[in-house]
Design an enzyme around this catalytic site. Sequence first.
Site, PDB file in Angstrom:
ATOM      1  N   HIS A   1      20.700  40.564  37.682  1.00 19.15           N
ATOM      2  CA  HIS A   1      21.934  39.853  38.024  1.00 19.15           C
ATOM      3  C   HIS A   1      21.850  38.355  37.748  1.00 19.15           C
ATOM      4  CE1 HIS A   1      22.988  43.600  39.843  1.00 19.15           C
ATOM      5  NE2 HIS A   1      24.117  43.155  40.306  1.00 19.15           N
TER       6      HIS A   1
ATOM      7  N   GLU B   1      33.148  49.770  33.505  1.00 13.69           N
ATOM      8  CA  GLU B   1      33.340  48.646  32.574  1.00 13.69           C
ATOM      9  C   GLU B   1      33.747  49.095  31.172  1.00 13.69           C
ATOM     10  OE1 GLU B   1      30.839  48.818  34.706  1.00 13.69           O
ATOM     11  OE2 GLU B   1      31.005  47.002  35.922  1.00 13.69           O
TER      12      GLU B   1
END
Lengths: 331, 364
Positions: free
Chosen positions: A129, A60
């Site tokens: 998450h 990322e």
Amino acid sequence: MAVITYRQALHDTLREEMLRDEDVFLIGEEIGVFEGSYKITAGLLKEFGEKRVRDTPIAEEGFVGAAVGAAMLGLRPVVELMTINFSLIALDQIVNHAAKIYGMFGGQTSVPMVLRTPGGGGQQLGATHSQNIELYYAFVPGLKVVAPSTPADAKALLLASIRDNDPVLFLENLALYNTKGEVPDVVEPAEIGKAKVSKPGTDITIIGYSRMAMVAQQVAEQLQADEGINAEVVDLRSLRPLDRETVVESVRKTGCAVIAEDDWLTYGIGAEIAASISDGAFDYLDAPVRRVAAAEVPLPYAKPLERAALPSAESLTTAVHQTLEAVGRRR
Amino acid sequence: MAQTATRTKPATRGTTKPRRGSVRRGGRFAGESPELLQDYFYEMTLIRRFEERAAQGYTQAKIGGYCHLNLGEEATVVGLMRALRKTDLLFTNYREHGYAIAKGIEPGRVMAELYGRTTGTSKGWGGSMHMFDVEAGLLGGYGIVGGQIPLATGAALAIDYRGGDQVVMCQMGDGTTNIGAFHEALNIAALWNLPVVFVVINNKLGMGTTVDKSSAESELYKRASAYRMHGERVDGNDVLAVRDAASRLVEQARETGRPALLEAVSERLKGHSVVDPAKYRSEESVEQAKQADPVANFRAELIEAGILDEDAAVEIERKAQAEADAAVAFADDSPHPDPSTLFDYTYATPVANDSRRLPADPVF
């Protein structure tokens, strides 16, 4: 006017913008061959090729930073971060670079980039998450943070975000992808930084964004139908800049407010809204401002625990009732 | 223990036959234009004098914040910049004053940025660590260690996307090769064939920690092999060796789109920044750095080779001093930014409800 899903609105907008402007390209994990974890980019690799739909390694910081660098040279990357949780790995590139480059170089170059990313709980995905960490980004001058709740707004705000010359964090929510709504045949870009009164009313103001704006709308309609309570709903749509005026104007009219947010209570977006109401509508308040927010725990996996932790239509309805009782307006 | 620099062979690129007006005698200056060699000496001396004036400005409190100087790295700076075309793009870390000058920015504008004036490279918004000039191709100095590496990779992506022939150079220090962004960005650059040359200035010190205490593989150019990328090490105290190695890698990137990693082994004459007395350094290390002083050594070499005589060397030094002094005068005479411009650079596209509140202003 067609009725389409939030997912379809995002897909259509990406495709139309890529057709309109050669500089717009997509970059992210699994967006090409896999067609996106949530299928927003389905079919786009086939149509536009690898140059414009770029699958990245799971890195990322590397690919978000590369998008920032490409944007500095005038391209318009639309990054898909698989979930907002992974954006933390790219935090340096977003907060220290994307947000600062226009300012720290005295306005000589900007970063016309969109970071699309879903957040939110409710899917039994566990603590890492299921987060609503939009606050981390909404705190930073130089970033723009938008959070549409309807398919029409998703389209109008994504158009505006892609055409904007600054880095825009475009927040989606897993619970919204399959929701449907009317989208006009021709959609104009929305004005970033403007909230929307999605239901006018006089009895109480309910303020929300993203999923909770949708829930607020449903709750308000239900209260109107069942109890004749005429609530006004303000959908923030943009968390930075923040449209305090629209919120304050509404509370000055109704005299009380409930804020609905998916993030944690302490220091959350709702805290900022409550402070704004105190600053701008203190003399108009008939009751303390209430906040409905997620329980302050790492979101658990087990279904009953997760349900208990997240705000819902029921918890919002309860808060509205309690506020109206406090001002003696409950019928 | 400090690494020992290995000097690479002289340039193998192009003809070995001396050009007209070039140095005819043998030795390492064979085939070089005397004017160009004098020019390198001038620029290295200018950067040395500029940095001495910057250090002085800091002690006079005319310069604030951090101030990382290029003292001892002049040969690397000049050698690298001579490998780039004007249109090529450069990303650097926070130690970038010399690079800004060698990339073609007026020294006065560089000093004015250190002084925080409107005439500075970033109009006073950046300071020592954040200089920027599109025309010169300097796409920024960056203060977060390694933050510039993904950005440089993205700039190369944009060049590739548009089919341009520019090359991106990304400068960093030895400590940077241990952060995630370094590895992520090199991997992406290699996967996507992007024209970027990563340059590690290995002065063997990441602030106060030596390279062998921080890098498991302290021969840093070898890290390129993990990405199937060409890696090379060069003596950073030799301006010609740096120029030649960098030129080869830059042209290779231009022609093939392949990235490369160049390690320039150098010395830091002073501390990490102006305020660092470098007490952590051994006497031996300081002495080694002094012995390796690229400006003094290049001067001696040019005199020995008959390219400069003492008078000519003094004249060049006098000119460099005058230009550094002029930069200071320019900065001193430049206006401070007006506080009314405080909100000018938050957003490039103005939007509704952007806050323009000053600290004591009410929200409503």
